[in-house]
Design a protein around this motif. Sequence first.
Motif, PDB file in Angstrom:
ATOM      1  N   ARG A 129      -9.060  47.897 -42.412  1.00  0.00           N
ATOM      2  CA  ARG A 129     -10.196  48.784 -42.693  1.00  0.00           C
ATOM      3  C   ARG A 129     -10.213  49.909 -41.659  1.00  0.00           C
ATOM      4  N   ALA A 130     -10.788  51.019 -42.051  1.00  0.00           N
ATOM      5  CA  ALA A 130     -10.984  52.106 -41.089  1.00  0.00           C
ATOM      6  C   ALA A 130     -12.060  51.686 -40.093  1.00  0.00           C
ATOM      7  N   PRO A 131     -11.890  51.998 -38.809  1.00  0.00           N
ATOM      8  CA  PRO A 131     -12.941  51.683 -37.835  1.00  0.00           C
ATOM      9  C   PRO A 131     -14.217  52.463 -38.131  1.00  0.00           C
ATOM     10  N   LEU A 132     -15.328  51.963 -37.632  1.00  0.00           N
ATOM     11  CA  LEU A 132     -16.633  52.532 -37.952  1.00  0.00           C
ATOM     12  C   LEU A 132     -16.705  54.019 -37.641  1.00  0.00           C
ATOM     13  N   ARG A 133     -16.209  54.432 -36.488  1.00  0.00           N
ATOM     14  CA  ARG A 133     -16.279  55.850 -36.121  1.00  0.00           C
ATOM     15  C   ARG A 133     -15.533  56.710 -37.132  1.00  0.00           C
ATOM     16  N   GLN A 134     -14.350  56.236 -37.553  1.00  0.00           N
ATOM     17  CA  GLN A 134     -13.563  56.993 -38.527  1.00  0.00           C
ATOM     18  C   GLN A 134     -14.270  57.046 -39.880  1.00  0.00           C
ATOM     19  N   ARG A 135     -14.909  55.950 -40.269  1.00  0.00           N
ATOM     20  CA  ARG A 135     -15.635  55.939 -41.546  1.00  0.00           C
ATOM     21  C   ARG A 135     -16.755  56.965 -41.538  1.00  0.00           C
ATOM     22  N   LEU A 140     -18.668  62.510 -43.203  1.00  0.00           N
ATOM     23  CA  LEU A 140     -19.210  63.819 -42.855  1.00  0.00           C
ATOM     24  C   LEU A 140     -18.219  64.921 -43.193  1.00  0.00           C
ATOM     25  N   LEU A 141     -16.941  64.707 -42.852  1.00  0.00           N
ATOM     26  CA  LEU A 141     -15.917  65.712 -43.106  1.00  0.00           C
ATOM     27  C   LEU A 141     -15.828  66.040 -44.592  1.00  0.00           C
ATOM     28  N   ASN A 196     -12.970  59.375 -49.689  1.00  0.00           N
ATOM     29  CA  ASN A 196     -13.974  58.342 -49.405  1.00  0.00           C
ATOM     30  C   ASN A 196     -13.555  56.969 -49.919  1.00  0.00           C
ATOM     31  N   SER A 197     -12.754  56.942 -50.982  1.00  0.00           N
ATOM     32  CA  SER A 197     -12.262  55.664 -51.489  1.00  0.00           C
ATOM     33  C   SER A 197     -11.163  55.087 -50.604  1.00  0.00           C
ATOM     34  N   VAL A 198     -10.335  55.972 -50.036  1.00  0.00           N
ATOM     35  CA  VAL A 198      -9.158  55.526 -49.287  1.00  0.00           C
ATOM     36  C   VAL A 198      -9.451  55.333 -47.798  1.00  0.00           C
ATOM     37  N   VAL A 199     -10.449  56.025 -47.274  1.00  0.00           N
ATOM     38  CA  VAL A 199     -10.728  55.887 -45.840  1.00  0.00           C
ATOM     39  C   VAL A 199     -12.009  55.072 -45.603  1.00  0.00           C
ATOM     40  N   PRO A 200     -13.223  55.608 -45.803  1.00  0.00           N
ATOM     41  CA  PRO A 200     -14.406  54.809 -45.488  1.00  0.00           C
ATOM     42  C   PRO A 200     -14.523  53.501 -46.276  1.00  0.00           C
ATOM     43  N   ALA A 201     -14.114  53.499 -47.542  1.00  0.00           N
ATOM     44  CA  ALA A 201     -14.272  52.308 -48.377  1.00  0.00           C
ATOM     45  C   ALA A 201     -13.029  51.426 -48.419  1.00  0.00           C
ATOM     46  N   ARG A 202     -12.011  51.743 -47.630  1.00  0.00           N
ATOM     47  CA  ARG A 202     -10.749  51.001 -47.675  1.00  0.00           C
ATOM     48  C   ARG A 202     -10.953  49.535 -47.308  1.00  0.00           C
ATOM     49  N   PRO A 203     -10.405  48.622 -48.113  1.00  0.00           N
ATOM     50  CA  PRO A 203     -10.551  47.201 -47.796  1.00  0.00           C
ATOM     51  C   PRO A 203      -9.519  46.738 -46.776  1.00  0.00           C
ATOM     52  N   ASP A 204      -9.801  45.627 -46.137  1.00  0.00           N
ATOM     53  CA  ASP A 204      -8.784  44.950 -45.346  1.00  0.00           C
ATOM     54  C   ASP A 204      -7.876  44.196 -46.313  1.00  0.00           C
ATOM     55  N   GLN A 205      -6.558  44.449 -46.230  1.00  0.00           N
ATOM     56  CA  GLN A 205      -5.636  43.866 -47.200  1.00  0.00           C
ATOM     57  C   GLN A 205      -4.650  42.860 -46.583  1.00  0.00           C
ATOM     58  N   HIS A 206      -4.862  42.452 -45.346  1.00  0.00           N
ATOM     59  CA  HIS A 206      -3.918  41.550 -44.698  1.00  0.00           C
ATOM     60  C   HIS A 206      -3.737  40.254 -45.485  1.00  0.00           C
ATOM     61  N   GLN A 207      -4.830  39.666 -45.916  1.00  0.00           N
ATOM     62  CA  GLN A 207      -4.726  38.409 -46.665  1.00  0.00           C
ATOM     63  C   GLN A 207      -4.021  38.621 -47.999  1.00  0.00           C
ATOM     64  N   ASP A 224       2.989  59.214 -35.186  1.00  0.00           N
ATOM     65  CA  ASP A 224       1.970  59.274 -36.242  1.00  0.00           C
ATOM     66  C   ASP A 224       0.586  59.353 -35.609  1.00  0.00           C
ATOM     67  N   PRO A 225      -0.141  60.473 -35.789  1.00  0.00           N
ATOM     68  CA  PRO A 225      -1.459  60.598 -35.183  1.00  0.00           C
ATOM     69  C   PRO A 225      -2.552  59.861 -35.958  1.00  0.00           C
ATOM     70  N   THR A 226      -2.250  59.384 -37.161  1.00  0.00           N
ATOM     71  CA  THR A 226      -3.257  58.720 -37.986  1.00  0.00           C
ATOM     72  C   THR A 226      -3.196  57.203 -37.864  1.00  0.00           C
ATOM     73  N   PHE A 227      -2.005  56.621 -38.042  1.00  0.00           N
ATOM     74  CA  PHE A 227      -1.830  55.177 -37.925  1.00  0.00           C
ATOM     75  C   PHE A 227      -0.837  54.885 -36.809  1.00  0.00           C
ATOM     76  N   PRO A 228      -1.318  54.478 -35.633  1.00  0.00           N
ATOM     77  CA  PRO A 228      -0.411  54.162 -34.521  1.00  0.00           C
ATOM     78  C   PRO A 228       0.533  53.021 -34.899  1.00  0.00           C
ATOM     79  N   VAL A 229       1.669  52.978 -34.218  1.00  0.00           N
ATOM     80  CA  VAL A 229       2.691  51.975 -34.510  1.00  0.00           C
ATOM     81  C   VAL A 229       2.131  50.550 -34.513  1.00  0.00           C
ATOM     82  N   PRO A 230       1.296  50.140 -33.553  1.00  0.00           N
ATOM     83  CA  PRO A 230       0.802  48.754 -33.590  1.00  0.00           C
ATOM     84  C   PRO A 230       0.022  48.426 -34.865  1.00  0.00           C
ATOM     85  N   GLU A 231      -0.697  49.402 -35.406  1.00  0.00           N
ATOM     86  CA  GLU A 231      -1.460  49.151 -36.635  1.00  0.00           C
ATOM     87  C   GLU A 231      -0.525  48.947 -37.821  1.00  0.00           C
ATOM     88  N   THR A 232       0.518  49.771 -37.914  1.00  0.00           N
ATOM     89  CA  THR A 232       1.477  49.611 -39.004  1.00  0.00           C
ATOM     90  C   THR A 232       2.314  48.350 -38.813  1.00  0.00           C
TER      91      THR A 232
END
Length: 275
Positions: A129-135, A140-141, A196-207, A224-232
């Motif tokens: 999921r996107a972190p709260l600040r990013q959501r 707003l953006l 808004n569907s892909v960022v704020p509302a994005r689900p956690d899909q690990h499971q 990658d300035p959007t998804f750091p290597v550890p996240e990917t």
Amino acid sequence: MNELKLQDRYIATVLGRLRLRVAGQGPAILFWPSLLMDGSMWLAQARHFAPSHTVILVDSPGHGGSEALTRMFSFEECAQCIVQVLDALGIEKAHMVGNSWGGMIGGTFAALYPERIGAAVLMNATASRAPLRQRLEFRLLTHVVRRLGGFRGPFVSRAIKAFVGPTTARERPQVAEQIRAALRHIDARSVYWAVNSVVPARPDQHQLFGRIRTPVLVLAGIEDPTFPVPETSEMAQAIPGAEFLVMDRTGHLAGLERPEEVNAIVESFLQRSGA
């Protein structure tokens, strides 16, 4: 170099009419782009693979020549769109190559429709999921961009910085120009729903990704300035048997920034996986 002849197709889906560009013959590879980009971000891959494959470049919902969005959507609906595209083209099974949004949807599709996918290459993506600040920031953006009627002034620079790392900015300025061109042609009201569907509302899909059984290669850009290597990397770890590769000097749009390297990586993976 042989001229690439792409045929336009328009397919009715649960998320409106999608524009496809199709070329070549042989095993099918479907390409799904990042948010704010359309299928043309994959032209270098289409030129490389069309001599040996059927390449399908998707203008994702609400982007490019596809029908404008008027509501939020789920990732499951995006995966259903892929099934509807394959059905309309008479294709039983396709490899999937996706970037960012396309990488996330590629994982969703592989988990939900294992009988319809060969191998998957998921680039610059996440299962989190996107972190709260990013959501909050993206809500707003998108509201401001919608009111402005599109990306203007500093919002263009902000979008480019979200995509392009320092090496690409320095060595391949044409990538930033392609992003600017894409931003000039977006439908701000439509992209509002997509972002808004892909960022704020994005689900956690690990499971969900733990159910994937198809061969998967996950690519990350070290810049990658959007998804750091550890996240990917965490996304790759959730997928049983997935390979993980970090590309040097690469930001968020690997296929656009390093087309020759990506083509070689994808081709090698498809051969290696026996898909």
